[in-house]
Design a protein around this motif. Sequence first.
Motif, short mmCIF file in Angstrom:
data_model
loop_
_atom_site.label_atom_id
_atom_site.label_comp_id
_atom_site.label_asym_id
_atom_site.label_seq_id
_atom_site.Cartn_x
_atom_site.Cartn_y
_atom_site.Cartn_z
N VAL A 183 -1.63 0.55 -19.31
CA VAL A 183 -2.13 1.04 -18.03
C VAL A 183 -3.12 0.03 -17.46
N VAL A 184 -2.79 -0.44 -16.27
CA VAL A 184 -3.58 -1.50 -15.64
C VAL A 184 -4.15 -0.98 -14.34
N ASP A 185 -5.45 -1.16 -14.15
CA ASP A 185 -6.08 -0.79 -12.89
C ASP A 185 -5.71 -1.88 -11.88
N ALA A 186 -4.77 -1.55 -10.99
CA ALA A 186 -4.24 -2.58 -10.09
C ALA A 186 -5.29 -3.09 -9.11
N SER A 187 -6.38 -2.33 -8.95
CA SER A 187 -7.42 -2.81 -8.02
C SER A 187 -8.31 -3.83 -8.71
N ASN A 188 -8.08 -4.07 -9.97
CA ASN A 188 -8.89 -5.05 -10.71
C ASN A 188 -7.97 -5.79 -11.67
N LEU A 189 -7.01 -6.50 -11.05
CA LEU A 189 -5.92 -7.07 -11.85
C LEU A 189 -6.38 -8.08 -12.89
N MET A 217 -2.37 2.43 -7.57
CA MET A 217 -1.77 1.68 -6.47
C MET A 217 -2.23 2.23 -5.12
N ASP A 218 -2.59 3.52 -5.10
CA ASP A 218 -3.08 4.09 -3.84
C ASP A 218 -4.39 3.41 -3.42
N VAL A 219 -5.23 3.12 -4.42
CA VAL A 219 -6.50 2.45 -4.10
C VAL A 219 -6.25 1.05 -3.56
N VAL A 220 -5.28 0.36 -4.18
CA VAL A 220 -4.95 -1.00 -3.75
C VAL A 220 -4.51 -0.98 -2.29
N LYS A 221 -3.63 -0.02 -1.98
CA LYS A 221 -3.13 0.05 -0.61
C LYS A 221 -4.24 0.36 0.36
N LYS A 222 -5.11 1.24 -0.05
CA LYS A 222 -6.22 1.63 0.84
C LYS A 222 -7.11 0.43 1.14
N MET A 223 -7.27 -0.45 0.16
CA MET A 223 -8.10 -1.63 0.39
C MET A 223 -7.37 -2.67 1.22
N SER A 235 -0.02 -11.34 -5.93
CA SER A 235 -0.76 -10.39 -5.11
C SER A 235 -1.37 -11.08 -3.90
N THR A 236 -1.48 -10.28 -2.85
CA THR A 236 -2.19 -10.77 -1.68
C THR A 236 -3.37 -9.86 -1.53
N LYS A 237 -4.51 -10.44 -1.36
CA LYS A 237 -5.64 -9.55 -1.14
C LYS A 237 -6.60 -10.13 -0.14
N LYS A 238 -7.25 -9.22 0.52
CA LYS A 238 -8.31 -9.64 1.42
C LYS A 238 -9.47 -10.08 0.55
N ASP A 239 -10.41 -10.72 1.14
CA ASP A 239 -11.54 -11.23 0.38
C ASP A 239 -12.21 -10.10 -0.38
N ASN A 277 -4.68 -4.33 0.24
CA ASN A 277 -4.13 -5.39 -0.59
C ASN A 277 -2.72 -5.03 -1.03
N ARG A 278 -2.02 -6.02 -1.54
CA ARG A 278 -0.67 -5.74 -2.02
C ARG A 278 -0.45 -6.41 -3.36
N VAL A 279 0.31 -5.77 -4.22
CA VAL A 279 0.70 -6.38 -5.48
C VAL A 279 2.21 -6.33 -5.55
N ASN A 280 2.84 -7.47 -5.80
CA ASN A 280 4.29 -7.50 -5.90
C ASN A 280 4.68 -7.34 -7.36
N GLU A 281 5.20 -6.15 -7.67
CA GLU A 281 5.44 -5.87 -9.09
C GLU A 281 6.60 -6.68 -9.65
N GLU A 282 7.55 -7.08 -8.77
CA GLU A 282 8.67 -7.86 -9.30
C GLU A 282 8.22 -9.24 -9.74
N LYS A 283 7.37 -9.85 -8.93
CA LYS A 283 6.85 -11.17 -9.31
C LYS A 283 6.01 -11.07 -10.57
N LEU A 284 5.25 -10.00 -10.66
CA LEU A 284 4.40 -9.82 -11.84
C LEU A 284 5.27 -9.66 -13.09
N ALA A 285 6.33 -8.87 -12.95
CA ALA A 285 7.24 -8.66 -14.08
C ALA A 285 7.87 -9.98 -14.50
#
Lengths: 162, 714
Positions: free
Chosen positions: B87-93, B117-123, B261-265, B125-133
């Motif tokens: 279990v990974v906190d996606a908001s703190n990859l 992932m809901d927190v990530v979206k709210k911020m 992942s793409t994230k804002k600052d 940011n995006r995480v591409n799970e296929e690239k991560l896999a």
Amino acid sequence: MIPLIEAELEKNYIFVGFASGKDAERTSVEKHLLDLGLVRGTEIKVVSHSGGNVIILIHDSRIAVDKVVSDNVIVSEYSVPVESAAISLDELSVGEYSKVVAIIGKGGVKRRLMDMGLTKGVSVFVRKVAPLGDPIEINIRGYELTLRKAEASMVLVESVKE
Amino acid sequence: MKEISIALAGNPNSGKTSIFNELTGTSQYVGNWPGVTVEKKEGTWRKNKKVKIQDLPGIYSLSPYTPEEIVARDYLLHQQPEVILNVVDASNLERNLYLTTQLLETGIPVVVDLNMMDVVKKMGNRVNEEKLAYGLGTPVVCTSAVKGDGVEAAAEKAEKWAKDKTFSPTFPSYDRKLESALSEIEDFLPSTISSRQTRWYAIKLFERDTRVQAELSFSEEIQKEIEEIIQISEKIFADDSESILINERYEFIVKLVELCSTKKDSFKLTWSDKIDRIVTNRILAIPVFAFVMWLVYYISIQTIGTMGTDWINDTLFGTIIPNAATGAMVSLHIAGWMQALVLDGIIAGVGAVLGFLPQIATLFFCLAVLEDCGYMARIAFVMDRFFRKFGLSGKSFIPMLIATGCGVPAVMATRTIENEKDRRMTVMVTTFMPCSAKLPIIALIAGAFFPTSSWVAPSAYFIGIAAIVLSGIMLKKTALFSGDPAPFIMELPAYHMPRARGVLQQTWNRSVAFVKKAGTIIFVACILIWFMSSYNFQLKPVAEDVSILAAIGNVVAPLFAPLGWGNWRATVATVTGLIAKENVVGTFGILYGGMAEVSENGHEVWPMLQVAFTSVSGYSFLIFNLLCAPCFAAIGAIHREMITWKWTGIAIGYQCGLAYLVSFVVYQLGSWFFENNNFGLGQFLAIGVIGGIIYALVRKPRKKLDMAGVPSAI
């Protein structure tokens, strides 16, 4: 370079090392901090101060540490070069000799630069600068390397007379 | 089909228990601070009973730092689950993936679960799970455990991955120089180690892990060669071997995160940080904390909770139930002794306890809100500065706060404290904090003897805190506990609005546990006490004064005479308090109230108490019951943490001893000062005790036994 305890709020710092020194036996506390992501070159921001206890922001997470730890963690300001005489590589002009002092920044780019041979102490000679100042061609370790200005700015050098 | 185990592993506070609850349909305790789960929990998947789900305590690394991390590591390495759901906190990859790299290296199949992932979206940011896999070489799924999104799919994926016959582990690749060192070490490994695990052993040998070295027991020659390889690498990287690996792991992760992942600052301060500016501010922190605690107790004990309690005591158990029960029993022609048992034993005893349910449920609710919003972890941080002066760490404060609810989880929560001495000391002093079961005692004494003064209830908390602080100072000076507390390092969760579902569920679970206790242990105890107080040894119904209970109580009672309450009823109440602290009130309800007119009003025992006690002896009774050994359940928890009976004995002995001394001083001096008793031997001794305590507080500490600050538990 200052201990974390003296770091100002809202300023970016990078982690340099522990005050106890590199040669000292890593204590389990230091090991734990490394595990938490406090590795060399990590950006640190101080969120809150409370009499020596500080909350720091690293890798998107907030970690609270006490005075004992904040005294032991050495950071340096992010934007200012580590050594005062140093300038960044892109500020050199054609024909100047210099010596690499440090590579700032983190992650892949830094690794890449170091892989290319830009390590501490190596001498660098600027051969050419493209018309708009980008890219820069340098000579290191007996070969020519072309760098974009963005990468070159991460390399801190001090100029060497001849 | 054979059974498989899915182990939930991940950083603290990444949502493992939420996922566990969702999968197994249980309602294990979740909270917004690192270290909520301190023990492994097992459940079965609702959808497939052949799949076991293991909830592990959160870990930052497979090299454990705190005792609860050892639980998780030992399970993963020695029990070898079929698959790990990481279990990974996606908001703190970045920080979370650090553990992932280590889990992958164990050779156990891993499915990475990007939670929150809901927190990530709210911020934004995006995480591409296929690239991560792709980057990790292992399946990646996305969930949002609080909402229950994707959790079933994650478990299905894990199950499939566990059964995948083609599985072969892929490992993160590091710097070439490190890789070549690792493969050189791999060549030394004996062939008995399966190919899945060679990488793990090579890495552990590179880190000079003593446990692995001992397990493999190489010849001296090979040991020397491996050491040489390590030293060469250390020279190349100009760092020690452990740091090399940690650095390399983070390098790998940084590259990976940039890729997927793409994230804002994110290095900007969020509103969560702005709250921290105020809440953990050097000057404001303590007033804010004091205000919050005052609010909690004002709401739960003085206003909302009290309204409910008054209604239950006065109306429900005062009138409605006794009348209904009497009516029903009379009309059914039930035997007189049975009527007496129900009215004087069960209703008086259990009712006295259940009456406090509204107050306690409100208290649980407030504590749940504090935990869920993220303030709990801040309190530990704020209090650290002060606790350090008393030889305790700020982490000791979380158990103490939990102890205001119940001592059992509080004692267990001490496992997040890394230094063994700190932990033992915290275990010893935590139960000084008045738990919810002691609230009835406080309310009873405050109501009976000090109806007009509002300081009695807060003073109970003050005494609890004072006992903790003074104990900290005194114990730290003994050889058993000397040494500086371990440095305080704790991750702080981001603040969020308390979630109604989580908070209500937690309040409900704890309240149900309270009611259950009233319905089982206390119910039985009440019947026993009623029986023993209504019959003599010849089993003839008699007056209380000559009952079995009185006979036994009278033997022990003289022990408490110096504390001002050497009567058998109070003695019996104290002893029954060991079963459960609520019993103290339940016992009074039977022993004093049973004979009175129960229907008149709920506080019928007050007048009887006022006869039996003076104000000072009542207060001394209160103090003794607050500080002495906790209930058996908590003693059991203390024993589990202390492991040896010797340490359990030290803890219980210290608690009872301190309780006795403090009550003695309060009664002897109080009765002299407020009630015009003569100054005699008792008073003289009391002053001697105070002198002794002062000496214990200010004397020079015993010499330190070991290196300061080095946790000895690991």
